[in-house]
Design a protein around this motif. Structure first.
Motif, PDB file in Angstrom:
ATOM      1  N   GLY A 243      45.343  13.360  65.610  1.00  0.00           N
ATOM      2  CA  GLY A 243      45.267  15.157  66.234  1.00  0.00           C
ATOM      3  C   GLY A 243      45.964  15.060  66.010  1.00  0.00           C
ATOM      4  N   PHE A 244      45.769  16.753  66.088  1.00  0.00           N
ATOM      5  CA  PHE A 244      47.142  17.695  65.587  1.00  0.00           C
ATOM      6  C   PHE A 244      47.322  18.526  67.039  1.00  0.00           C
ATOM      7  N   VAL A 245      48.236  19.701  66.904  1.00  0.00           N
ATOM      8  CA  VAL A 245      48.142  21.026  67.410  1.00  0.00           C
ATOM      9  C   VAL A 245      49.444  21.642  66.701  1.00  0.00           C
ATOM     10  N   LEU A 246      48.156  23.362  67.621  1.00  0.00           N
ATOM     11  CA  LEU A 246      48.070  24.584  66.662  1.00  0.00           C
ATOM     12  C   LEU A 246      48.680  25.503  67.616  1.00  0.00           C
ATOM     13  N   PHE A 247      49.910  26.263  66.717  1.00  0.00           N
ATOM     14  CA  PHE A 247      50.622  26.734  67.730  1.00  0.00           C
ATOM     15  C   PHE A 247      50.709  28.219  67.026  1.00  0.00           C
ATOM     16  N   GLU A 248      50.615  28.929  67.979  1.00  0.00           N
ATOM     17  CA  GLU A 248      50.596  30.522  67.610  1.00  0.00           C
ATOM     18  C   GLU A 248      52.460  31.303  67.799  1.00  0.00           C
ATOM     19  N   VAL A 249      53.142  31.122  67.011  1.00  0.00           N
ATOM     20  CA  VAL A 249      54.215  31.755  66.599  1.00  0.00           C
ATOM     21  C   VAL A 249      55.076  33.348  66.731  1.00  0.00           C
ATOM     22  N   GLY A 250      55.981  33.048  67.108  1.00  0.00           N
ATOM     23  CA  GLY A 250      56.450  35.354  66.571  1.00  0.00           C
ATOM     24  C   GLY A 250      56.780  35.090  65.443  1.00  0.00           C
ATOM     25  N   ALA A 251      57.006  36.310  65.218  1.00  0.00           N
ATOM     26  CA  ALA A 251      57.348  36.787  63.499  1.00  0.00           C
ATOM     27  C   ALA A 251      58.583  35.988  62.784  1.00  0.00           C
ATOM     28  N   GLY A 252      58.739  35.533  62.003  1.00  0.00           N
ATOM     29  CA  GLY A 252      59.840  35.146  61.519  1.00  0.00           C
ATOM     30  C   GLY A 252      60.304  33.051  62.145  1.00  0.00           C
ATOM     31  N   GLU A 253      59.458  32.876  63.287  1.00  0.00           N
ATOM     32  CA  GLU A 253      59.210  31.978  63.753  1.00  0.00           C
ATOM     33  C   GLU A 253      59.048  30.779  63.359  1.00  0.00           C
ATOM     34  N   ALA A 254      57.554  30.728  61.989  1.00  0.00           N
ATOM     35  CA  ALA A 254      57.478  29.928  61.449  1.00  0.00           C
ATOM     36  C   ALA A 254      57.928  28.312  60.886  1.00  0.00           C
ATOM     37  N   CYS A 255      58.872  28.681  60.224  1.00  0.00           N
ATOM     38  CA  CYS A 255      59.850  27.752  59.774  1.00  0.00           C
ATOM     39  C   CYS A 255      60.293  27.091  60.643  1.00  0.00           C
ATOM     40  N   ALA A 256      61.475  26.961  61.035  1.00  0.00           N
ATOM     41  CA  ALA A 256      61.877  26.266  62.586  1.00  0.00           C
ATOM     42  C   ALA A 256      60.886  25.712  63.542  1.00  0.00           C
ATOM     43  N   VAL A 257      59.637  26.230  64.004  1.00  0.00           N
ATOM     44  CA  VAL A 257      59.026  25.384  64.281  1.00  0.00           C
ATOM     45  C   VAL A 257      58.364  23.902  63.213  1.00  0.00           C
ATOM     46  N   ALA A 258      57.361  24.578  62.503  1.00  0.00           N
ATOM     47  CA  ALA A 258      57.638  23.567  61.286  1.00  0.00           C
ATOM     48  C   ALA A 258      58.550  22.575  61.225  1.00  0.00           C
ATOM     49  N   ARG A 259      59.556  23.198  60.961  1.00  0.00           N
ATOM     50  CA  ARG A 259      60.990  21.580  60.652  1.00  0.00           C
ATOM     51  C   ARG A 259      61.310  21.167  62.341  1.00  0.00           C
ATOM     52  N   MET A 260      60.794  21.867  63.398  1.00  0.00           N
ATOM     53  CA  MET A 260      60.477  20.734  64.838  1.00  0.00           C
ATOM     54  C   MET A 260      59.251  19.816  64.662  1.00  0.00           C
ATOM     55  N   GLY A 261      58.572  20.268  64.062  1.00  0.00           N
ATOM     56  CA  GLY A 261      57.613  19.319  63.648  1.00  0.00           C
ATOM     57  C   GLY A 261      57.647  18.326  62.830  1.00  0.00           C
ATOM     58  N   ALA A 262      58.867  18.530  61.633  1.00  0.00           N
ATOM     59  CA  ALA A 262      59.070  17.549  60.514  1.00  0.00           C
ATOM     60  C   ALA A 262      59.783  16.269  61.867  1.00  0.00           C
ATOM     61  N   ASP A 263      60.622  16.797  62.463  1.00  0.00           N
ATOM     62  CA  ASP A 263      61.785  15.856  63.378  1.00  0.00           C
ATOM     63  C   ASP A 263      61.032  15.244  64.158  1.00  0.00           C
ATOM     64  N   ALA A 264      59.490  15.322  64.057  1.00  0.00           N
ATOM     65  CA  ALA A 264      58.847  14.547  65.454  1.00  0.00           C
ATOM     66  C   ALA A 264      57.972  13.683  64.585  1.00  0.00           C
ATOM     67  N   GLY A 265      58.284  13.568  63.210  1.00  0.00           N
ATOM     68  CA  GLY A 265      57.171  12.977  62.199  1.00  0.00           C
ATOM     69  C   GLY A 265      56.082  13.723  62.477  1.00  0.00           C
ATOM     70  N   PHE A 266      55.916  15.042  62.351  1.00  0.00           N
ATOM     71  CA  PHE A 266      54.069  15.583  61.919  1.00  0.00           C
ATOM     72  C   PHE A 266      54.425  16.186  60.670  1.00  0.00           C
ATOM     73  N   SER A 267      53.607  16.234  59.501  1.00  0.00           N
ATOM     74  CA  SER A 267      53.178  16.939  58.718  1.00  0.00           C
ATOM     75  C   SER A 267      52.949  18.631  59.241  1.00  0.00           C
ATOM     76  N   SER A 268      53.248  19.939  58.547  1.00  0.00           N
ATOM     77  CA  SER A 268      53.006  21.012  59.170  1.00  0.00           C
ATOM     78  C   SER A 268      51.995  21.586  57.784  1.00  0.00           C
TER      79      SER A 268
END
Length: 286
Positions: A243-268
């Protein structure tokens, strides 16, 4: 000019004078208003620009637009991903930025998949995906029952209502994930992501003040929803193994969201929208 008698050119100039947008943008808006309220077909417009449209509804629509109410709410519908969607002030206006999230979901969902659209609003994401993937089913979630009514209408309008369930729930509630069907092949969300301070009066284009605040406000840094959803999507067993999660993010937020994903064990993976802004984050099970 008597307000209810106006030509296309006068309509366009009134929009320009009110500072609604560039001359081109105002010309486009005047065209849509003339078609919708002035009874002039788009194909005829070039020949009828100097002709009076006598219509109180047009005058009222113009007055609303000059007050900076969004054109989409005045028209009552808007096109997204090649489909017409009913929109009301109960839901966010579907934007072209979100189409990359939809096309990614259409490509990535496995055959027969079931997904959840969190914060569905008008239903634009869920309905567009279902329309293009007849094999797929969905649940659409929103905290606003008025928004869910609009989403239900749009699902029925496009013949996808047999493959979608609607859930009235708060994504930030502790037990939220219990209300979702398990397992899901994907979670898709365009959550509120504007930092609170960016929503102060005067900080935003005036049109945003007409959109539902709850669909825009992402907390102090704009990241509240990602912070809440990502760890739970990883832990609650809500997703299938692939399974996967697909998020829309605001300008400048993508890296922070990808990092949260990595912390939770997702690849991004991060994808850009047509404007070149990092707009969609894919979080996948490793």
């Amino acid at each position: 000019t008597n307000v209810s008698d106006m030509t296309y050119n006068e309509l366009k100039n009134a929009l320009i004078a009110a500072g609604v947008g560039s001359p081109d943008e105002c010309g486009f808006e005047a065209k849509l208003l003339a078609e919708r309220f002035g009874g002039i077909k788009a194909a005829e417009l070039p020949f009828r620009r100097g002709e009076d449209m006598t219509c109180p509804a047009l005058a009222e629509a113009l007055a609303r637009r000059i007050r900076r109410e969004p054109l989409q709410y005045i028209l009552g519908e808007w096109e997204f991903y090649g489909l017409g969607f009913k929109v009301t002030p109960a839901c966010l206006i579907p934007r072209a930025d979100t189409e990359i999230t939809v096309s990614t979901a259409i490509k990535m969902l496995p055959v027969g998949a079931r997904f959840a659209d969190l914060g569905t609003g008008s239903g634009a994401i869920a309905v567009s995906v279902l329309k293009n993937r007849p094999d797929v089913t969905a649940v659409a979630v929103d905290i606003s029952s008025a928004a869910l009514e609009v989403a239900r209408f749009n699902a029925a309008q496009h013949g996808t209502d047999g493959r979608i369930g609607f859930i009235h729930a708060d994504m930030l509630a502790d037990d939220f994930f219990d209300s979702l069907p398990h397992p899901l092949d994907a979670i898709i969300s365009n959550p509120p992501y504007i930092p609170k301070s960016d929503l102060l009066p005067g900080a935003v284009q005036p049109e945003l003040n007409f959109e539902p605040r709850g669909a825009l406000d992402g907390g102090d840094d704009g990241l509240d929803f990602y912070r809440s959803l990502i760890p739970r999507a990883a832990e609650t067993g809500v997703l299938t193994d692939g399974g996967f999660v697909l998020f829309e993010v605001g300008a400048g937020e993508a890296c922070a969201v990808a990092r949260m994903g990595a912390d939770a064990g997702f690849s991004s993976e991060i994808l850009c929208d047509l404007g070149g802004i990092e707009r969609t984050v894919i979080l996948s099970r490793r």
